[in-house]
Design an enzyme around this catalytic site. Structure first.
Site, PDB file in Angstrom:
ATOM      1  N   ASP A   5       0.860  -1.183   0.000  1.00  0.00           N
ATOM      2  CA  ASP A   5       0.000   0.000   0.000  1.00  0.00           C
ATOM      3  C   ASP A   5       0.891   1.225   0.000  1.00  0.00           C
ATOM      4  O   ASP A   5       1.759   1.371   0.849  1.00  0.00           O
ATOM      5  CB  ASP A   5      -0.906   0.001   1.232  1.00  0.00           C
ATOM      6  CG  ASP A   5      -1.929  -1.111   1.211  1.00  0.00           C
ATOM      7  OD1 ASP A   5      -2.325  -1.514   0.103  1.00  0.00           O
ATOM      8  OD2 ASP A   5      -2.327  -1.575   2.283  1.00  0.00           O
ATOM      9  N   ASP A  55      -6.833  -1.460  -4.654  1.00  0.00           N
ATOM     10  CA  ASP A  55      -7.880  -1.261  -3.646  1.00  0.00           C
ATOM     11  C   ASP A  55      -8.934  -0.272  -4.138  1.00  0.00           C
ATOM     12  O   ASP A  55     -10.131  -0.438  -3.872  1.00  0.00           O
ATOM     13  CB  ASP A  55      -7.281  -0.740  -2.337  1.00  0.00           C
ATOM     14  CG  ASP A  55      -6.336  -1.730  -1.685  1.00  0.00           C
ATOM     15  OD1 ASP A  55      -6.453  -2.933  -1.945  1.00  0.00           O
ATOM     16  OD2 ASP A  55      -5.483  -1.274  -0.901  1.00  0.00           O
TER      17      ASP A  55
END
Length: 85
Positions: free
Chosen positions: A35, A53
């Site tokens: 991330d 995401d």
């Protein structure tokens, strides 16, 4: 009609593409899914996510909206799909 089918397929593609991206990250990197987008103000951090995401989340939200709207409009069964000739 065909617009509903197109948008539904696009939302499913967002979900599948995001899930595939996260799966490939997990298989490719010993660190798992990376991330790299970090949102917040100062020391307050809200969310950390990646592009995959975003695809999964936006696809799921759009799909929920489409299904709720379709149900509200009284449609039943799968949408009709007439392939181009």
């Amino acid at each position: 009609g065909s617009f509903f089918v197109f948008v539904t397929l696009a939302t499913l593609a967002l979900i599948a593409g995001g899930a595939t991206g996260n799966l490939l990250d997990r298989l490719r990197s010993p660190r798992g899914v990376v991330d790299f987008i970090d949102l917040g103000l100062g020391d307050a951090r809200f969310y950390t996510f990646n592009v995959a995401d975003v695809g999964v989340t936006m696809g799921a939200v759009l799909l929920a909206f489409l299904l709720i709207r379709r149900e509200r409009d009284g449609a039943t069964g799968p949408p009709a799909f007439d392939p181009p000739s």
